[in-house]
Design an enzyme around this catalytic site. Structure first.
Site, PDB file in Angstrom:
ATOM      1  N   LYS A 279       0.831  -1.196   0.000  1.00  0.00           N
ATOM      2  CA  LYS A 279       0.000   0.000   0.000  1.00  0.00           C
ATOM      3  C   LYS A 279       0.874   1.258   0.000  1.00  0.00           C
ATOM      4  O   LYS A 279       2.012   1.218   0.465  1.00  0.00           O
ATOM      5  CB  LYS A 279      -0.863   0.031   1.276  1.00  0.00           C
ATOM      6  CG  LYS A 279      -1.997  -0.957   1.317  1.00  0.00           C
ATOM      7  CD  LYS A 279      -2.785  -0.816   2.608  1.00  0.00           C
ATOM      8  CE  LYS A 279      -3.942  -1.800   2.678  1.00  0.00           C
ATOM      9  NZ  LYS A 279      -4.954  -1.588   1.633  1.00  0.00           N
ATOM     10  N   ARG A 353     -10.372 -11.505   1.920  1.00  0.00           N
ATOM     11  CA  ARG A 353     -11.215 -12.556   1.356  1.00  0.00           C
ATOM     12  C   ARG A 353     -10.555 -13.924   1.461  1.00  0.00           C
ATOM     13  O   ARG A 353     -11.235 -14.942   1.513  1.00  0.00           O
ATOM     14  CB  ARG A 353     -11.582 -12.195  -0.102  1.00  0.00           C
ATOM     15  CG  ARG A 353     -10.409 -12.055  -1.024  1.00  0.00           C
ATOM     16  CD  ARG A 353     -10.756 -11.308  -2.316  1.00  0.00           C
ATOM     17  NE  ARG A 353     -10.883  -9.858  -2.112  1.00  0.00           N
ATOM     18  CZ  ARG A 353     -11.221  -8.993  -3.080  1.00  0.00           C
ATOM     19  NH1 ARG A 353     -11.469  -9.421  -4.305  1.00  0.00           N
ATOM     20  NH2 ARG A 353     -11.304  -7.708  -2.813  1.00  0.00           N
TER      21      ARG A 353
HETATM   22  N1  BES Z   1      -8.109  -3.696   4.349  1.00  0.00           N
HETATM   23  C1  BES Z   1      -8.278  -3.279   2.994  1.00  0.00           C
HETATM   24  C2  BES Z   1      -9.579  -2.491   2.778  1.00  0.00           C
HETATM   25  C3  BES Z   1      -9.674  -1.158   3.457  1.00  0.00           C
HETATM   26  C4  BES Z   1      -9.200  -0.025   2.844  1.00  0.00           C
HETATM   27  C5  BES Z   1     -10.279  -1.062   4.694  1.00  0.00           C
HETATM   28  C6  BES Z   1      -9.310   1.206   3.468  1.00  0.00           C
HETATM   29  C7  BES Z   1     -10.390   0.170   5.326  1.00  0.00           C
HETATM   30  C8  BES Z   1      -9.907   1.296   4.723  1.00  0.00           C
HETATM   31  C9  BES Z   1      -8.298  -4.483   2.074  1.00  0.00           C
HETATM   32  O1  BES Z   1      -7.555  -5.576   2.475  1.00  0.00           O
HETATM   33  C10 BES Z   1      -7.746  -4.040   0.759  1.00  0.00           C
HETATM   34  O2  BES Z   1      -6.623  -3.636   0.723  1.00  0.00           O
HETATM   35  N2  BES Z   1      -8.574  -4.127  -0.265  1.00  0.00           N
HETATM   36  C11 BES Z   1      -8.173  -3.731  -1.557  1.00  0.00           C
HETATM   37  C12 BES Z   1      -8.725  -4.741  -2.507  1.00  0.00           C
HETATM   38  C13 BES Z   1      -8.236  -4.614  -3.915  1.00  0.00           C
HETATM   39  C14 BES Z   1      -6.761  -4.935  -3.996  1.00  0.00           C
HETATM   40  C15 BES Z   1      -9.023  -5.558  -4.772  1.00  0.00           C
HETATM   41  C16 BES Z   1      -8.759  -2.353  -1.849  1.00  0.00           C
HETATM   42  O3  BES Z   1      -9.886  -2.086  -1.415  1.00  0.00           O
HETATM   43  O4  BES Z   1      -8.071  -1.541  -2.451  1.00  0.00           O
HETATM   44 ZN    ZN Z   2      -5.515  -5.476   1.855  1.00  0.00          ZN
END
Ligand code: BES
Ligand code: ZN
Ligand code: ZN
Length: 504
Positions: A279, A353
């Protein structure tokens, strides 16, 4: 046991003026002609007039949530009098608006230990509305603040609610029950707020045990060897890049004569760096809250057992730390999940997931009447619904509607979302049964569709994406503090209560 103890509620039937407290809260409402009136019961006509004049002089309008302070004394035992706006008659009947208003009052009085509330209470529900709002608003997370940095536990410790007649056994019992719910929400907030170095997966799994100490709940924990033996490939893959190995915790509350079985599953990523699909740095600290679903399951199981709700509840907490270590999974890896489905990991940041899929298969094997999962699953959830509304998806319309209705009654903001079958093909993989990444558009929905693949047909299942509401990164409002909010706990408890009544 929480960082800030949940305030104790005491019911009294003293007159407001005679109530011994550090601050007395009275209710104000607007009346025609830009005037206000004091609507708390038990005040003499003279003090009602005097208070209305005094609050008018400091600009009170009576609008819902307004909080103004005046010196007390004189005919009042309390040294401080607080005017709390409750708004129009219609607004006074909206429980969520009342909770937020009471929350504003209690938050404003941080630093004052004993607060008495003299508010109009229509019935038992009205009493509980005021009580839980106070108990949730008094929350402060100070566990990691040294004494020198100012005010450990400055928040309100005891809340006295002024009644017009002596408290009944029914009222006292209901206060005990609502206190169990508030304590659970505050415990969930503590877990969410705990820094990620202090809460690796093993500690989160242990927290499931310590949360239910003294309650009839059994907790089983899978360590990394148990996970390998049993083939929980999703949890292992997400955890393999971290020095802090993954866990699975199973909580079970099985009261005699249970009328239904509810399974709760919570995403427990103790920190989500994204893994190799790392990230950006900005706000990454908020990813300590990526275990908010798990924390909600822990809080809810504790509350349901404390309330002795006659429903069997199993709580599943798959937990891992998503780190980009030398052993981390790579984009392109194919992993085998519990139950044998193979997954091509196209993005290691879509890790929630993966851990949830293993846990859903396990939970479903026990054939509960309903499975609900809660997860901070997608950024797309926040794009779709903002930071205060959770999304509810399901493979069963009736179950989704029941959960949405329960959330509404419990005071949690949710909205139903679809799982369009057409999006399934965006998860097609050229090498495995399914990929963990779908189309960017509708990202919240394809995440839900991925999970649905792991729920057997005929098994009722509801998915709550709480990425927005689980963590309040902005300022506090109403009874919601900054940081962990405890989202989903009250909904879970409400659903269990409804299942006990045979209504879900
Ligand atoms: N934990 C994150 C989602 C999230 C983002 C929760 C911001 C709270 C605040 C999750 O694991 C994630 O990173 N999801 C990705 C999925 C994508 C790679 C398909 C996302 O939402 O960008
Ligand atoms: Zn994630
Ligand atoms: Zn995540």
């Amino acid at each position: 046991m929480t960082s800030t103890p949940t305030p104790k509620i005491t019911l009294v039937d003293t007159k407001p003026a005679a109530t011994v407290t550090d601050a007395l809260v009275v209710a104000i409402a607007p009346v025609r002609g830009r005037k206000i009136e004091v609507i708390s019961p038990g005040l003499s006509p003279a003090s009602r007039t005097r208070l209305a004049e005094a609050f008018t002089a400091v600009g009170a309008t009576g609008q819902s949530g307004e909080v103004l302070r005046l010196p007390g004394g004189g005919t009042f035992k309390a040294p401080t009098i607080v005017g709390l706006g409750l708004g129009s008659a219609a607004q006074q009947k909206d429980p969520e608006l009342v909770r937020r208003a009471v929350g504003n009052a209690i938050r404003t009085l941080s630093g004052i230990r004993r607060v008495a509330l003299a508010l109009p209470l229509a019935d038992l529900e009205g009493l509980l509305t005021v009580a839980i709002a106070g108990q949730l608003a008094a929350y402060e997370f100070v566990a990691f603040r040294s004494a020198t940095s100012g005010g450990k536990n400055a928040s309100t410790r005891s809340i006295t609610i002024v009644l017009e007649s002596p408290p009944t056994a029914e009222q006292k019992h209901a206060i005990k029950e609502i206190t169990a719910v508030a304590t659970a929400v505050n415990l969930t907030r503590d877990l969410v707020n705990t820094p990620p170095n202090a809460l690796p997966p093993a500690a989160l799994a242990e927290a499931a045990s310590s949360a239910v100490e003294g309650l009839p709940v059994t907790v089983t924990i899978w360590d990394e060897n148990d996970l390998l033996r049993d083939g929980l490939g999703g949890i292992l893959a997400v955890g393999q890049g971290s020095a802090n190995p993954p866990r699975l915790a199973r909580m079970e509350y099985a009261p005699e004569g249970a009328v239904a079985h509810l399974a709760l599953v919570g995403k427990g990523i103790t920190f989500d760096t994204g893994g190799i699909s790392i990230k950006p740095a900005a706000n990454m600290d908020e990813m300590k809250a990526d275990m908010a679903g798990a924390a909600a399951v822990i809080g809810a199981v504790r509350a349901i057992a404390a309330l002795a709700i006659p429903v069997r509840v199993t709580g599943w907490i798959p937990t891992a730390e998503n780190m980009p270590g030398g052993g981390a999974q790579r984009p392109g890896d194919v992993i085998t999940m519990y139950g044998g489905t193979t997954v091509e990991v196209l993005n290691t940041d879509a890790e929630g997931r993966l851990v949830l899929a293993d846990a859903l298969v396990m939970a479903a094997a026990e054939k509960p009447d309903l499975i609900i999962d809660a997860a901070t699953l997608t950024g797309a959830q926040r794009v779709a619904l903002g930071s205060r509304t959770a999304a509810v998806m399901a493979n069963d319309d009736a179950a989704r509607e029941a959960v949405c209705a329960a959330a509404g009654r419990a005071g949690e903001d949710v909205w139903p979302m679809p799982l369009p079958a057409d999006l399934r093909s965006t998860l097609d993989s050229s090498t495995a049964d399914i990929a963990n990444l779908g189309d960017r558009l509708g990202g919240m929905l394809s995440a839900g569709i991925f999970l649905k693949e792991f729920v057997p047909t005929g098994q009722a299942w509801v998915h709550m994406d709480i990425a927005g509401p689980a963590f309040n990164e902005k300022g506090p409002y109403g009874y919601t503090p900054k940081g962990g909010t405890g989202a989903a706990v009250r909904t879970f408890v409400q659903v269990a209560g409804q299942m006990a009544l045979g209504a879900s």
